[in-house]
Each structure stands twice: as C-alpha cells, then as structure tokens.
Design an enzyme around this catalytic site. Structure first.
Site, PDB file in Angstrom:
ATOM      1  CG  ASP A  59      -2.189   0.843   0.958  1.00 29.96           C
ATOM      2  OD1 ASP A  59      -3.222   0.621   1.591  1.00 29.96           O
ATOM      3  OD2 ASP A  59      -2.105   1.743   0.087  1.00 29.96           O
TER       4      ASP A  59
HETATM    5  C1  GLC Z   1      -4.249   4.331  -0.193  1.00 29.16           C
HETATM    6  C2  GLC Z   1      -5.200   3.225   0.189  1.00 29.16           C
HETATM    7  C3  GLC Z   1      -5.355   2.153  -0.854  1.00 29.16           C
HETATM    8  C4  GLC Z   1      -5.241   2.761  -2.246  1.00 29.16           C
HETATM    9  C5  GLC Z   1      -3.825   3.275  -2.386  1.00 29.16           C
HETATM   10  C6  GLC Z   1      -3.588   3.950  -3.749  1.00 29.16           C
HETATM   11  O1  GLC Z   1      -3.421   4.659   0.879  1.00 29.16           O
HETATM   12  O2  GLC Z   1      -4.954   2.568   1.423  1.00 29.16           O
HETATM   13  O3  GLC Z   1      -6.625   1.530  -0.643  1.00 29.16           O
HETATM   14  O4  GLC Z   1      -5.513   1.775  -3.224  1.00 29.16           O
HETATM   15  O5  GLC Z   1      -3.477   4.189  -1.364  1.00 29.16           O
HETATM   16  O6  GLC Z   1      -4.374   5.096  -3.858  1.00 29.16           O
END
Ligand code: GLC
Length: 707
Positions: free
Chosen positions: A262
């Site tokens: 993430d």
């Molecule tokens: C964010 C979220 C995740 C998302 C990613 C990209 O922090 O936790 O769900 O897909 O970043 O935007």
C-alpha cells in the site's frame, strides 16, 4: 515477448526499477522544477525515475499517452509502464459505494457495475484497479467500512468474486477489461477501536474463520494482484509478513501474481518498529515476496547494495521482476503500450445511457428502508418540504470517486419535484436558518423530507470517528418538525452505520441511501413515490450506541448467553440491550413478505449428503417487489465455539402482488464446515439448525443432525 530472455538483458538497476510505482507527474512534470522536490524526497535521480515499472493514478487517455510516450523514449528495452488506479465504485459513471452495493444483495448487478467501471476506466488507459476492497468490517467507527462489503464473511466473498469477474470479464488482455488487485491483505478491517492504520490483533483462527473469505474468493475468481495492508498481523506489518505473504498467499494458496504494497507502507515498517531503516525494510519486503513498492523507493535505493553484498539472493529479485513482466505481458502491453487509451471512445462510452441505467438499477436496489410507519410511499398530491444539507446537494458519490463529477448528478429536490409538489427546498444546517416564511410553508405541508447525514469527506481512508450520531443541529431540526406534528421521512446519506437511536422516535420513515452515486436522486425520488419498491438489506449492523461496538450478528454464544436485558450474571449490559438497533440482513419493503412452513427433506444427513430445504414465502401486499430470502446455519457443537448464526446462502426473488412461492435451497457440507484450531476446514457430527428469513433477527428454524 519472451520475458525470461528479456529479464536476462536487464541491468540490476533496470530490474529493481520494475518494482517501483510512482505518480504520473514524475514523468510529465518539469523534473528540474515541479518534480525535483518529490524526486529528492524519495532519494532518486532523474534516470532512476525513468526506470519505474508502473504508475499510480492517471486522469485521462491523453495524460496516459504523454506519460507512456515520455517514458518509452528513455526506456532501453521499451518495457511499457502499467497504469494502476483506484476504480472502487465506478470511473465517471459512479455506482453506489461498495457498502451500498452489498446492501443490494445482487451480485449479478454489481458484476455489471464493475464491468462498466472497467470499460470506462480503460478508455483512460488504466490497466489495473485497486479493487475489490475485501476487508471484513465490523466496526463502523472505521472510515473505510464504506469501501467494504460489511460484516459477513459469506457476503464478503460473494461480492469480492462478483467485482473481480466484472473487472476482468473475458480476459485482462482485452481492451475494456481491468486486472483486479484485491486489498488490503490482510484483516485491515480489524483495526482496533476502528482507528485507521491501528493495530490488528486477532488470532490465526479468527483470521481464517472470518477475515480471509473475501480475499480468497477474489483470488479464486482470478484477481491478478494483491495489495498488502497498513496494519500488523501477529506483530509484523503485513507488507513484510512472512506468514501472510509467503506461507499463506504464495505457498498455501499458490498465488503467483503480483503483490504490491500500500502507499508507502514498506518504509512505514520503520515507524512500526520492525525495520531498522529503509535498507532493512527493503530486505524484509523482498524476503516476504513483496513485488511492487507503491510510492516509496526503499527497493530502488537499497536492493542493489543488499544483493551485491550478499544479503539477498538475486533470484528473489528475478522472481519478483518476472511476476511484474508477466503481468505486463498478460495485459498485452508489450503489443500495445497504449492499450485502451482512447479519448474519442471515452467521449462515447463514459456516462452513456446504458451505463447510467445500470447505475440507476443498482442505486434502486442498494437503498434500505429502515422505518415506515404508514408514511411511504408518498402520494403525488402531498405537499412536501425538503430540508437538510442534502436537499439540493449533488455530491452524493461518496469517497474514492474523484473521476466522477457532481455536475453529472441531479440534485435531490429536482428529482423529487418530478413526482410531487415541493413547497420548499432548503439546505438548512440548523434551525436558525429557517425563516418565518419557511415555517409557514412547513406548517402548510403534508410531509417533510429530511435529507441529512455525513459529508462524503467523513468516510473513507483516515476518516475514523468516535461519534456516529447526526449533529445536534440536525437533531434539533428533526425534533422541531415533530413538535409541529408534521410527518417526516429521514433520507440518510452516510458511509457507515450511524447511531440513530435518538432519532427514530421523531421520524415516521427512514431511508438509508449510503452514497448511491451518479443516479442517487432519481433512485431516492422513485422510492419515495413508490416507483421503486425498496429491497436493500443491511450488510452491517447499526449499533444502538458507540458503546456497543463491535456489534455484529454472527457473534458467539458465550458461556452465559443473555436471555433478556439486564439479566444478572449473563453476557449483557446494565444500560443496553445486546441487539443492534437495526440488524444485519434487515430491510423493509412496501410489500409484506410472510415466511411459513420451513421444511427439511431429512432429519439427519451424513457429511457427504445434501439437505434439501424449502420454505413458503408470500407477498401479502398489492406492491410487487423483491425479497432477499436469507439462509443461516447454526452448528451447536464443534471443536471451537461457533456463531449463533451464519449466513450461508441467499436468493433475491421477485414477487408479483399477492404472489406465493415455495423457495428451495440445497445445503451441502461446504455450508456446514468451519475452521478448527489446526486451521483446517472441517465438519463435526452433531446438531445443526437451518434458519431462513428476511432478516437475521426474524428467522424460521428447523434442526437436523449430521451423523
Ligand atoms: C491508499 C489506500 C489504498 C489505495 C492506495 C492507492 O493509501 O490505502 O486503498 O488503493 O493508497 O491510492
């Protein structure tokens, strides 16, 4: 493209670059001016930026082409970038938020919505979506329940599967389809106290028993990527967790797709206190078989040193890079790096009538009628007032819908005025905003529509709350309307179960809409006037108070189950019932469905036999409508304590006015199995119950034995 031969041609820097994901501005911004800061913050130089393997987020076909173009010009082997984005509930046609989608109990419709999301997103050149979010969610204080399918493992699996099938359709190599990245692995929804990014401390038994079903069903449906979660599991951050990523995903589940972190979650292991520094984080990530690092550069800045100094085997790097190159090949990007990006097609496909029709159908089926004391549906002759922050609001898309535009959404009062006479529509946030004239009109009206709830910005990532109630001002308005002896219906816009205990006595109707997306106002207006018969059922329990949280339907019996409120020395509260205000699976209709004569074809079965179950359901009203007939089981004795009920099947069936149907289910051992302390799915002999009804708290029951 032979990716093994390609791999052999890559330098170690080029290999490591494939594991880095950056935002698009790095590639089209003026690196000397606009981008220098972020580049320096990541410790990169310009050449390293152009080694990246994928891009996070993209806004249009033209932007995608510019990025891919400028990138490929500098790529020695012309390895195309993958473009990934959060297409969570639509691209430009915005569908109900996932929590509302789950309330539809209509996976086929949700699959269609995912398919349309892919078609639209692909015209912008997006190849991968970070969806479904399959985190089981039992705590409404957590802002991200809005992205989830709620508290039930079975429902979580059904909708996770449906979304992957919708996105990937007939193959990720085809234009119009997206590769699905299931997230957040694992058990992010169990964050303590509902506080985002907080500690998760659950047993492996509970992880397997309740939390893994969504990810598992998504992978069985062919999801190509898995995103790790911000939380720890058993003390170790998921992003470097050997048990979750190696033992479970790679070995036990034989997942050989791409694992992506993430946002910045790899260097965050330093803050977690399990990595010394980014060098240590990079080592732990690759050892756990994390492939792509999103929005940080621990790999880019450290893997070469770790490998050259013998701390990591280059085989691990090669395996990770091969998984990324295979994804690019499977996506067809070596043949067409600009796959799908087509601004002309975007003009034609996006927000087409066909797409909007599906969005309306899903919105109709996702809203939930929570209360109706002979108020709804309204008669078109009734004079209505519409007050509350959402009276004229058209931003009803909910979080993770930035490609959607509120200009595409009809304001609620406009939609309602198509069906009835609106005397006043005013987005008042407090009583003080009501003028004397307003009050005169309210007194002349027949019904007051209270359009209230949360701001869209109160849901989603980093939006945890301890107070789940409407504001004091909103409460005051509601009570004032009641004091005028006016009948009222509360139309709720919110991304999580709210605490409505203090409100319900003052209103005659409640329609829970969550955030229904582009067609929300049409669906709500149709429902208010009976052109849509509400059929949604709650995918998450609504607590009586925050003090009750977590409250969920599939709870264990305990050794001292409470038979009534305030029972001494039983598992209950001094000041509250154990039951939620509105339970999982609950939702009213304008129809009245009567359940009778549950019957099993056997009173005992062996572990390999199937049990046939039937029940009579009658629509005792003049309203045609759909009812979700829910089948739950209970396992009275097993090697671990089992929930008092568990949803195992459901059927959403249309009934004509006054129509009676005999509904059939077949229960197999798969419905009766559970996870034992050895983490094995098993089934024990003994007493079971089958329970069927239109809500988890209103069920007809029959028992049988497994012999
Ligand atoms: C964010 C979220 C995740 C998302 C990613 C990209 O922090 O936790 O769900 O897909 O970043 O935007």
């Amino acid at each position: 493209m032979n990716i093994n031969n390609l791999l052999k041609k890559l330098t170690i820097e080029e290999k490591i670059g494939q594991l880095m994901q950056l935002a698009p501005f790095f590639f089209i911004g003026d690196l000397k001016k606009e981008v220098y800061g972020p580049i320096e913050a990541l410790g990169l130089d310009e050449d390293e930026v152009f080694l990246a393997g994928s891009v996070l987020g993209i806004g249009s076909a033209d932007e995608m082409k510019r990025v891919q173009n400028s990138y490929l010009k500098r790529s020695r082997h012309k390895i195309p970038l993958i473009f990934m984005a959060d297409i969570i509930h639509g691209y430009k046609t915005i569908f109900p938020v996932p929590l509302a989608m789950a309330a539809s109990f209509n996976p086929e419709l949700v699959k269609k919505a995912a398919r349309i999301s892919a078609i639209e997103a692909q015209t912008a050149g997006i190849h991968v979506t970070f969806s479904p979010m399959s985190d089981l969610s039992r705590d409404p204080r957590w802002g991200r329940v809005v992205e989830s399918f709620g508290e039930d493992p079975y429902l979580n699996g059904v909708f996770s599967k449906a979304m992957v099938e919708g996105y990937q359709h007939d193959g990720i190599d085809k234009i119009g389809n997206l590769a699905s990245c299931v997230k957040h692995f694992a058990a992010y929804g169990a964050s303590e106290a509902g506080r985002d990014y907080n500690t998760v401390d659950i047993s492996r038994l509970n992880l397997h028993q309740y939390y893994l079903s969504g990810y598992k069903k998504a992978l069985e449906a062919g999801a190509q990527l898995v995103m790790t979660s911000f939380n720890i599991f058993e003390g170790v951050p998921a992003t470097t967790n050997q048990y979750l990523l190696k033992e479970l995903l790679r070995e036990k589940w034989e997942f050989n797709g791409v694992i992506i972190s993430d946002y910045d979650s790899l260097p965050q292991t330093i803050a977690h206190g399990t990595s010394e520094d980014e060098l240590d984080a990079a080592k732990k990530g690759l050892l756990a078989s994390l492939d792509i690092e999103m929005a940080s550069a621990s790999y880019m800045n450290n893997l070469k040193k770790l490998i050259e100094e013998g701390h990591l085997d280059i085989k691990l790097l090669d395996e990770a890079v091969l998984r990324v190159l295979k994804l690019k090949k499977d996506l067809g990007l070596f043949n067409d790096p600009y796959k799908g990006a087509d601004s002309r097609l975007e003009e034609i496909l996006v927000l087409s009538k066909e797409h909007l029709d599906v969005a309306l159908s899903l919105a109709r089926e996702s809203l939930v009628l929570l209360k109706n004391d002979n108020l709804l549906p309204l008669d078109k002759k009734e004079k209505v007032i519409i007050i509350g922050s959402y009276a004229k609001e058209n931003n009803t898309m909910g979080p993770w819908s930035w490609h959607g535009k509120k200009e595409d959404i009809m304001p609620l009062d406009k939609a309602i005025s198509m069906y009835g006479e609106v005397l006043l529509s005013k987005p008042v946030k407090s009583l003080a905003e009501l003028t004397k004239d307003d009050i005169t009109l309210i007194k002349k009206s027949d019904v007051v529509i209270l359009a209230m709830g949360e701001e869209s910005s109160e849901s989603g990532e980093a939006k945890s709350k301890t107070n789940l109630r409407l504001s004091l001002d909103e409460k005051e308005i509601i009570k004032y309307i009641k004091s005028l002896k006016k009948r009222s219906v509360l139309v709720l816009y919110n991304g999580r179960p709210l605490v409505l205990s203090e409100i319900t006595p003052y209103v005659d109707g409640i329609i829970e809409t969550f955030f229904l997306g582009t067609m929300s106002s049409e669906a709500i207006a149709e429902t208010l006037y009976g052109h849509n018969n509400p059929s949604g059922k709650l995918p998450m329990s609504f607590p009586r108070s925050e003090g009750q949280i977590p409250v969920y339907y599939n709870h264990l019996n305990t050794g001292r189950p409470a038979k009534n409120k305030n029972e001494l020395y039983a598992s209950t509260y001094l000041d509250s019932s154990n039951e939620p205000l509105y339970p999982f699976g609950f939702g009213l209709s304008y129809s009245e469905f009567i359940y009778e004569k549950i019957a099993l074809d056997k009173k005992e079965i062996t572990k390999d036999e199937t049990l046939k179950v039937k029940i009579d359901v009658t629509n005792k009203s003049k309203f045609a409508g759909k009812e979700t007939i829910q089948l739950y089981i209970r396992d009275y004795k097993a090697s671990v304590s089992r929930p008092v009920k568990e949803l195992k099947q459901f059927k959403k069936i249309y009934f004509k006015p006054f129509e009676k149907k005999t509904v059939l289910f077949e229960v197999t051992k798969e419905d009766l199995k559970y996870i034992n302390t050895n983490l094995k799915r098993t089934i024990d002999k003994g007493l079971f119950a089958i329970m069927i009804g239109g809500s988890s708290d209103k069920l007809l029951k029959e028992t049988f034995e497994v012999i």
